[in-house]
Design an enzyme around this catalytic site. Structure first.
Site, PDB file in Angstrom:
ATOM      1  N   LYS A 153       0.826  -1.217   0.000  1.00 33.14           N
ATOM      2  CA  LYS A 153       0.000   0.000   0.000  1.00 33.14           C
ATOM      3  C   LYS A 153       0.862   1.269   0.000  1.00 33.14           C
ATOM      4  CE  LYS A 153      -2.266  -1.823   3.529  1.00 33.14           C
ATOM      5  NZ  LYS A 153      -1.912  -3.243   3.358  1.00 33.14           N
ATOM      6  N   ILE A 154       1.815   1.326   0.932  1.00 36.57           N
ATOM      7  CA  ILE A 154       2.630   2.546   1.048  1.00 36.57           C
ATOM      8  C   ILE A 154       3.605   2.649  -0.121  1.00 36.57           C
ATOM      9  CG2 ILE A 154       4.341   3.737   2.477  1.00 36.57           C
ATOM     10  CD1 ILE A 154       2.962   2.384   4.946  1.00 36.57           C
ATOM     11  N   SER A 229       9.948   2.438   7.401  1.00 31.34           N
ATOM     12  CA  SER A 229       9.232   1.180   7.606  1.00 31.34           C
ATOM     13  C   SER A 229       9.484   0.616   9.005  1.00 31.34           C
ATOM     14  CB  SER A 229       9.627   0.193   6.512  1.00 31.34           C
ATOM     15  OG  SER A 229       8.624  -0.760   6.355  1.00 31.34           O
ATOM     16  N   ARG A 230      10.588  -0.071   9.201  1.00 33.25           N
ATOM     17  CA  ARG A 230      10.947  -0.575  10.530  1.00 33.25           C
ATOM     18  C   ARG A 230      12.457  -0.477  10.696  1.00 33.25           C
ATOM     19  NH1 ARG A 230       6.586   0.314  11.848  1.00 33.25           N
ATOM     20  NH2 ARG A 230       4.977  -1.054  12.694  1.00 33.25           N
ATOM     21  N   ASP A 254      13.054   7.435   9.694  1.00 35.71           N
ATOM     22  CA  ASP A 254      11.921   7.708  10.600  1.00 35.71           C
ATOM     23  C   ASP A 254      11.845   6.622  11.666  1.00 35.71           C
ATOM     24  OD1 ASP A 254       9.533   9.196  11.371  1.00 35.71           O
ATOM     25  OD2 ASP A 254       8.434   7.423  10.719  1.00 35.71           O
ATOM     26  N   GLU A 259      15.127   1.951  18.607  1.00 36.03           N
ATOM     27  CA  GLU A 259      14.335   3.150  18.926  1.00 36.03           C
ATOM     28  C   GLU A 259      13.518   3.021  20.212  1.00 36.03           C
ATOM     29  OE1 GLU A 259      11.852   3.104  15.310  1.00 36.03           O
ATOM     30  OE2 GLU A 259      10.093   2.945  16.604  1.00 36.03           O
ATOM     31  N   HIS A 291       9.739   8.262  14.334  1.00 35.77           N
ATOM     32  CA  HIS A 291       8.591   7.424  14.004  1.00 35.77           C
ATOM     33  C   HIS A 291       7.311   8.255  13.911  1.00 35.77           C
ATOM     34  CE1 HIS A 291       7.553   2.915  14.093  1.00 35.77           C
ATOM     35  NE2 HIS A 291       6.630   3.556  13.418  1.00 35.77           N
ATOM     36  N   ALA A 293       6.046   9.236  10.778  1.00 37.29           N
ATOM     37  CA  ALA A 293       5.522   9.229   9.407  1.00 37.29           C
ATOM     38  C   ALA A 293       4.002   9.049   9.372  1.00 37.29           C
ATOM     39  CB  ALA A 293       6.200   8.137   8.593  1.00 37.29           C
ATOM     40  N   PHE A 294       3.468   8.334  10.345  1.00 35.01           N
ATOM     41  CA  PHE A 294       2.019   8.059  10.342  1.00 35.01           C
ATOM     42  C   PHE A 294       1.200   9.229  10.888  1.00 35.01           C
ATOM     43  CE2 PHE A 294       0.806   7.732  14.806  1.00 35.01           C
ATOM     44  CZ  PHE A 294       2.060   7.798  15.402  1.00 35.01           C
TER      45      PHE A 294
HETATM   46  P1  NAI Z   1       1.776  -3.852   2.876  1.00 29.20           P
HETATM   47  O1  NAI Z   1       1.567  -5.150   3.546  1.00 29.20           O
HETATM   48  O2  NAI Z   1       0.671  -3.240   2.080  1.00 29.20           O
HETATM   49  O3  NAI Z   1       3.045  -3.970   1.901  1.00 29.20           O
HETATM   50  C1  NAI Z   1       4.238  -4.639   2.238  1.00 29.20           C
HETATM   51  C2  NAI Z   1       4.884  -5.129   0.954  1.00 29.20           C
HETATM   52  O4  NAI Z   1       6.130  -5.745   1.304  1.00 29.20           O
HETATM   53  C3  NAI Z   1       4.038  -6.182   0.214  1.00 29.20           C
HETATM   54  O5  NAI Z   1       3.936  -5.872  -1.151  1.00 29.20           O
HETATM   55  C4  NAI Z   1       4.830  -7.477   0.430  1.00 29.20           C
HETATM   56  O6  NAI Z   1       4.713  -8.378  -0.660  1.00 29.20           O
HETATM   57  C5  NAI Z   1       6.253  -6.937   0.537  1.00 29.20           C
HETATM   58  N1  NAI Z   1       7.166  -7.894   1.146  1.00 29.20           N
HETATM   59  C6  NAI Z   1       6.895  -8.857   2.073  1.00 29.20           C
HETATM   60  N2  NAI Z   1       8.006  -9.559   2.350  1.00 29.20           N
HETATM   61  C7  NAI Z   1       8.992  -9.030   1.581  1.00 29.20           C
HETATM   62  C8  NAI Z   1      10.360  -9.335   1.413  1.00 29.20           C
HETATM   63  N3  NAI Z   1      10.940 -10.344   2.086  1.00 29.20           N
HETATM   64  N4  NAI Z   1      11.079  -8.591   0.548  1.00 29.20           N
HETATM   65  C9  NAI Z   1      10.499  -7.580  -0.157  1.00 29.20           C
HETATM   66  N5  NAI Z   1       9.193  -7.239  -0.035  1.00 29.20           N
HETATM   67  C10 NAI Z   1       8.459  -7.963   0.813  1.00 29.20           C
HETATM   68  O7  NAI Z   1       2.294  -2.867   4.007  1.00 29.20           O
HETATM   69  P2  NAI Z   1       2.237  -1.266   4.008  1.00 29.20           P
HETATM   70  O8  NAI Z   1       0.954  -0.816   4.597  1.00 29.20           O
HETATM   71  O9  NAI Z   1       2.655  -0.740   2.693  1.00 29.20           O
HETATM   72  O10 NAI Z   1       3.365  -0.953   5.110  1.00 29.20           O
HETATM   73  C11 NAI Z   1       4.738  -1.220   4.883  1.00 29.20           C
HETATM   74  C12 NAI Z   1       5.489  -1.087   6.187  1.00 29.20           C
HETATM   75  O11 NAI Z   1       5.477   0.278   6.602  1.00 29.20           O
HETATM   76  C13 NAI Z   1       4.867  -1.851   7.373  1.00 29.20           C
HETATM   77  O12 NAI Z   1       5.348  -3.153   7.428  1.00 29.20           O
HETATM   78  C14 NAI Z   1       5.300  -1.059   8.561  1.00 29.20           C
HETATM   79  O13 NAI Z   1       6.454  -1.659   9.108  1.00 29.20           O
HETATM   80  C15 NAI Z   1       5.675   0.320   7.999  1.00 29.20           C
HETATM   81  N6  NAI Z   1       4.881   1.419   8.556  1.00 29.20           N
HETATM   82  C16 NAI Z   1       5.541   2.467   9.136  1.00 29.20           C
HETATM   83  C17 NAI Z   1       4.847   3.540   9.665  1.00 29.20           C
HETATM   84  C18 NAI Z   1       5.552   4.731  10.270  1.00 29.20           C
HETATM   85  O14 NAI Z   1       4.918   5.549  10.939  1.00 29.20           O
HETATM   86  N7  NAI Z   1       6.836   4.922  10.064  1.00 29.20           N
HETATM   87  C19 NAI Z   1       3.389   3.537   9.659  1.00 29.20           C
HETATM   88  C20 NAI Z   1       2.786   2.410   8.978  1.00 29.20           C
HETATM   89  C21 NAI Z   1       3.522   1.388   8.477  1.00 29.20           C
END
Ligand code: NAI
Length: 343
Positions: A153-154, A229-230, A254, A259, A291, A293-294
């Site tokens: 999604k992101i 991300s993380r 971020d 952290e 952290h 970004a959200f």
């Molecule tokens: P999502 O689940 O929609 O997308 C994650 C993508 O990563 C998917 O396309 C998946 O196929 C891919 N993926 C899974 N395993 C993988 C691997 N081994 N190698 C490469 N790609 C792989 O998740 P979304 O919503 O896009 O969020 C992504 C990340 O953003 C979350 O996991 C979370 O850790 C982080 N996040 C950070 C925030 C912040 O405030 N900094 C807030 C929200 C999310």
């Protein structure tokens, strides 16, 4: 329903207060994080509501279960801090899969622009009436190649934003999406070609230190690393070394591997014990946000809305649309897909 709300921040109160009233859920807000020492606070509650740095490991889960807790509501998307296997059969786990992917993707671009146009330096200078341009030369994003790791999604929204800037987009995903507006390449190819690398995959055993000792030597010289991300997707010591060796041109973080004890707290006027973080922050080409970004109004509203809806569904015995279990994506006959609870 009575829910113990851990790691409460002032920004949580308006949105959760509003939905709690509308949906008749009683929250008790605790400032402390959930861990083995604090989980006793949840005694007698039906559930706990937790955030990214709460400790939801097996010992904590066992105690929560003993205290009568039957639901863990994550008010975030990532769940690497929860031992899902230890929860299975005892405590249901729900999350907020998407609250504003725009918030995170836009923050990622804000960090990138800040870095390449030296906005962080210009802001401080002009505040001091220093209007010199010395050392502020940036570069155009137009025509540069961005490598996106994780096109969920992101990642997809970030790709759209980068396209708007006229960037070439390449990507790596374990599960490529044919509908994504990018050319998929291997990880090594992405490292070799990218002027900018942005991490949007979840943290897992496979992605742990995806940017680290092994991959940093493969990067294009001067590459910019973005991580919203993380933290543990990057080996922070290896990153520091890559910056010192001028392989990494800049880093915008971020999230940070260690952290948990630092982010979200005010340490101004204190000595920060983490030497790697202190050294990273001291670098002119590193930008750290804690952290955040959200953190937009829209995201906070959606987080509170989905979390309270998840709790409401649990309370009335309904199917839990946002339930997580350790078998997610690994079993053929998935209970969730059958619109039943995972156990
Ligand atoms: P999502 O689940 O929609 O997308 C994650 C993508 O990563 C998917 O396309 C998946 O196929 C891919 N993926 C899974 N395993 C993988 C691997 N081994 N190698 C490469 N790609 C792989 O998740 P979304 O919503 O896009 O969020 C992504 C990340 O953003 C979350 O996991 C979370 O850790 C982080 N996040 C950070 C925030 C912040 O405030 N900094 C807030 C929200 C999310």
């Amino acid at each position: 329903m009575k829910i113990a709300f851990f790691d409460t921040k002032d920004y949580d109160l308006p949105s959760f207060g509003k939905f709690a009233k509308e949906r008749n859920i009683e929250f008790k807000f605790f400032e402390t994080r959930l861990d083995e020492d604090t989980c006793g606070l949840a005694r007698g509650f039906d559930g706990v509501c937790v955030f990214v740095n709460d400790d939801v490991s097996a010992p904590v889960i066992d105690k929560l279960y003993e205290y009568g807790v039957r639901i863990i509501a994550l008010r975030c998307a990532g769940y690497n801090n929860v031992d899902l296997k230890a929860c299975f059969g005892k405590i249901h786990v729900v999350r907020v899969p998407a609250y504003s992917p725009y918030a995170v993707a836009e923050h990622t671009m804000a960090l990138l622009l800040t870095s390449v146009r030296r906005i962080h330096k210009a802001y401080i200078r002009t505040k001091d009436f220093n209007f010199s341009l010395s050392g502020l030369t940036g570069f155009d994003l137009h025509g540069k190649t961005v490598g996106v790791i994780g096109t969920g999604k992101i990642g997809k929204i970030f790709i759209g934003i980068c396209r708007g800037f006229g960037m070439n987009v390449i990507a790596y995903d374990k599960y490529p999406d044919p509908k994504a507006d990018c050319a998929y390449v291997s990880l090594d190819e992405l490292f070799r070609q990218s002027d900018v690398i942005s991490l949007h995959c979840p943290l897992s055993e496979e992605t742990y230190h995806i940017i680290g000792e092994e991959s940093i030597p493969k990067l294009k010289k001067g590459a910019i690393i973005l991580n919203t991300s993380r933290g543990a997707l990057i080996d922070a010591d290896a990153l520091l070394d890559g910056i010192k060796r001028r392989i990494v041109g800049a880093a915008c973080l971020d999230v940070y591997e260690e952290e948990t004890d630092v982010f979200f707290h005010d340490f101004s006027g204190h000595i920060v014990e983490d030497d790697t973080l202190a050294r990273l922050i001291s670098m002119p080409n590193v930008i750290v946000t804690s952290h955040q970004a959200f953190l937009t109004e829209e995201a906070l509203e959606n987080i509170a809305d989905t979390t309270t809806q998840n709790l409401l569904d649990f309370g009335r015995g309904a199917h839990l649309e946002n339930e997580l279990c350790y078998r997610c994506g690994r079993v053929e006959d998935c209970m969730k897909e059958r619109k039943e609870r995972c156990f």
